[in-house]
Design an enzyme around this catalytic site. Sequence first.
Site, PDB file in Angstrom:
ATOM      1  N   ARG B  45      -2.329   3.411   0.402  1.00  0.00           N
ATOM      2  CA  ARG B  45      -1.305   2.539   0.970  1.00  0.00           C
ATOM      3  C   ARG B  45      -1.505   2.369   2.484  1.00  0.00           C
ATOM      4  O   ARG B  45      -1.390   1.284   3.032  1.00  0.00           O
ATOM      5  CB  ARG B  45       0.084   3.116   0.666  1.00  0.00           C
ATOM      6  CG  ARG B  45       1.224   2.624   1.530  1.00  0.00           C
ATOM      7  CD  ARG B  45       1.508   1.150   1.325  1.00  0.00           C
ATOM      8  NE  ARG B  45       1.893   0.534   2.595  1.00  0.00           N
ATOM      9  CZ  ARG B  45       3.126   0.167   2.893  1.00  0.00           C
ATOM     10  NH1 ARG B  45       4.078   0.284   2.002  1.00  0.00           N
ATOM     11  NH2 ARG B  45       3.404  -0.348   4.061  1.00  0.00           N
ATOM     12  N   ILE B  59       5.324   6.742   8.675  1.00  0.00           N
ATOM     13  CA  ILE B  59       6.027   7.179   7.464  1.00  0.00           C
ATOM     14  C   ILE B  59       5.159   6.916   6.231  1.00  0.00           C
ATOM     15  O   ILE B  59       5.465   6.056   5.410  1.00  0.00           O
ATOM     16  CB  ILE B  59       7.391   6.470   7.313  1.00  0.00           C
ATOM     17  CG1 ILE B  59       7.232   4.941   7.449  1.00  0.00           C
ATOM     18  CG2 ILE B  59       8.390   6.966   8.324  1.00  0.00           C
ATOM     19  CD1 ILE B  59       8.375   4.180   6.797  1.00  0.00           C
ATOM     20  N   PRO B  60       4.059   7.686   6.087  1.00  0.00           N
ATOM     21  CA  PRO B  60       3.193   7.459   4.936  1.00  0.00           C
ATOM     22  C   PRO B  60       3.930   7.661   3.605  1.00  0.00           C
ATOM     23  O   PRO B  60       4.737   8.582   3.467  1.00  0.00           O
ATOM     24  CB  PRO B  60       2.089   8.505   5.111  1.00  0.00           C
ATOM     25  CG  PRO B  60       2.669   9.532   6.010  1.00  0.00           C
ATOM     26  CD  PRO B  60       3.615   8.806   6.904  1.00  0.00           C
ATOM     27  N   HIS B  61       3.662   6.770   2.667  1.00  0.00           N
ATOM     28  CA  HIS B  61       4.214   6.894   1.316  1.00  0.00           C
ATOM     29  C   HIS B  61       3.267   6.200   0.355  1.00  0.00           C
ATOM     30  O   HIS B  61       2.347   5.501   0.769  1.00  0.00           O
ATOM     31  CB  HIS B  61       5.600   6.272   1.244  1.00  0.00           C
ATOM     32  CG  HIS B  61       5.634   4.867   1.756  1.00  0.00           C
ATOM     33  ND1 HIS B  61       5.835   4.591   3.088  1.00  0.00           N
ATOM     34  CD2 HIS B  61       5.468   3.684   1.156  1.00  0.00           C
ATOM     35  CE1 HIS B  61       5.799   3.282   3.266  1.00  0.00           C
ATOM     36  NE2 HIS B  61       5.569   2.701   2.109  1.00  0.00           N
ATOM     37  N   GLY B  62       3.521   6.359  -0.928  1.00  0.00           N
ATOM     38  CA  GLY B  62       2.580   5.857  -1.918  1.00  0.00           C
ATOM     39  C   GLY B  62       2.680   4.365  -2.157  1.00  0.00           C
ATOM     40  O   GLY B  62       3.564   3.692  -1.629  1.00  0.00           O
TER      41      GLY B  62
END
Lengths: 594, 148
Positions: B45, B59-62
């Site tokens: 992502r 704000i890393p997320h999938g």
Amino acid sequence: MAQEKKKSSIKVGIQKFGTFLSGMIMPNIGAIIAWGLTAAIFMTPNGWFPNAQINNLIKPMLNYLLPLLIGYTGGKMVDDDRGAVIGAVATLGVIVGTDAPMFLGAMIMGPFSAWLLKKLDNAFQDKIKSGFEMIYNNFSLGILGMILAIFAYFIVNPIMVTGSRWASIGVDAIIRVHLLPLANIIIEPAKVLFLNNAIGNGILVPLGIQQAAKVGKSVLFLMESNPGPGLGILLAFMLFGKGSSKSSAPGAAIIEFFGGVHEIYFPYVLMKPSLILAAMAGGVTGTFLFSVLGGGLKAAASPGSILAILLVAAKGSYFGNLVGVLGAAIVSFVVAAIILKRDKGTGDELAEKQKQMKSMKSESKGQEMPSAQNAQSSVKSYADIKKVIFACDAGMGSSAMGASLLRDKFKKAGIKLPVTNTAVRNLKDEDGLLVITQEELTDRARQKAPNAMQVSVGNFLSSPKYDQIVANFKALTQVEDKPEKAAKPAEKPGLIIGIDFSKVKEVNFIRHDEHLGSATMATSLFSDAMKKAGKKTPVKAVKINELDDDPSHLVIVTPAAKKNLKLRYADIQIITVDDLLQDKKLKQIVDKLN
Amino acid sequence: MKLEKSMIKLNQDVPTRDQAIRMAGQLLVDGGCVEPEYIDSMIARNNDVSTYMGNFIAIPHGTDDGKKYIKKTGISVVQIPMGVDFSNPDDDTEQLVTVVFGIAGLNNEHLNILSQIAIFCSDVSNVAKLADAQSPQEVIDLLKKVGK
């Protein structure tokens, strides 16, 4: 000048104490009204629709509910929720074991126990192992609460009872020597301290019943219940008061006069203790007129509403009773009006002029200037403001209106700052706060929140200041969109002195133990600003022991770190900023560097 | 939902943004919030659309596909005092990040806390406080203030 300051600080002190006392009552006025109405309507046998069952509510409400609420609120003012709970617990100790409603005891025990709990917490808080906070919190409050309730029961309660007994003895003595009107000089202050029921039901009513049994009526029933003095004070507030006290006075006056709930006007007197003179004058006048004109009641008028008084008035004494009540109202109104008006003008021409000059000056700058003693902190700018709080005396009305007005203006202007309202006493000192108050509350607001930016307005509803505030914030958001253009070199060149910028070959931020991350960020932001301004001096974050002691280093630090830096280095150049990331000085530094 | 102390890792030093994301992802794995596969989806992502938010936070997320690896909502925090660059390797602008929030969200349960983080971090001096925080509790306390 110094004397002037002292005088005003004593004034602020008294006012603060008054506000503190009334702050315990204000939130609970609704409960007082609930009790007052219940008593007025359903009390047996004197209510309008006596009901023996509902009558059962009246006493516990007065003796338990109201003091507990006051103790709770008083505690809350000192130490939030924990203070509130222990305040209520300790207050019960004063209540139990007397028949008199212990308002005064509650006003002492509530804040006092919350204060003790706060001290206890401060002493132990950092010694608690993590995971045990809950146990500590509950048991410290529980144990201290138990001790304080017992203490209140055995020590404070008797003191309170003795106190009201002395007041009774005083009144009793005056009645015996037939100087009836003078009794009001004791009665009125005692009333305001919530001893009204103790005096009314404790002394005057029993004596009145004896008298009425003999001659069919008694003036004694009227001495405490007379709504005249309270009415006069509230009317004076309606016309000459300021802010929330002015706008809430009409409702209070109706409740006082027709509802007979005297408690409603006590906070107004507590706010401005000299008004007790008005109550005394009104009370003395009333009692004098009752005696001279043959006033008197057949039985106790409880609550002391004009309706209750007329209901139990003795035959042929209507005229005396009405004239007495009205006379009391007029006299107390006049005295209160004089006190309020004199206070408004401050009476001191010098101070008035100074105030005028100051406001003229600040108006030319488009921003309210805080007083001289806070001049240093006035350099705070709108850029730091994170929220706007309207503060008024009780946080009931005017500040809420002002807040919604400004909120609306902000919305229209596209400014997204929270705008809330509160009572001055609930202000918390924090950075980035813009506090808006009425002029006369500015001093108190500043005591509560010395670090906040302050704007005072003459009138919450229609102040030109609002548009200035909106304009200032608007200018700010436009600037933020284009940071390159934001640098205003002309702005206050005097802020950075004693720095030889020509020698600087490197700008440093200090990484030290607790400030690793912020130093990284400050370095990045600063070098970014340098790049945008086309400046070439390198910017580096270093550890405190990594510098050469040489004026080619310009070190930007917070005041706290400066001290340590001075211990190690003699020749490096140092600039202190309060905020490593957003301080105004940073832009100026960029401008001056190569 | 609440931030858990065990999901906060302070004073980390990482050479690349991928490693920072992996660290935030591993905290989510260890906290029982996601399957290990979720971490790869976080990396994917971020390569796709950077999760750098400005003001030194990311704000890393999938990805959407990665959602099937989420077991429960969770947020992790990695503090990187020396900073790590989140910009693409071939990009010469610097996107320095000092606080990384790893996000695994189911049924919008995380939106509340995320909006708190957003509001809080919209002020860069608040981010500095997070970047300087000395204990997980301090991080939690800082973010808690936002709601009030």
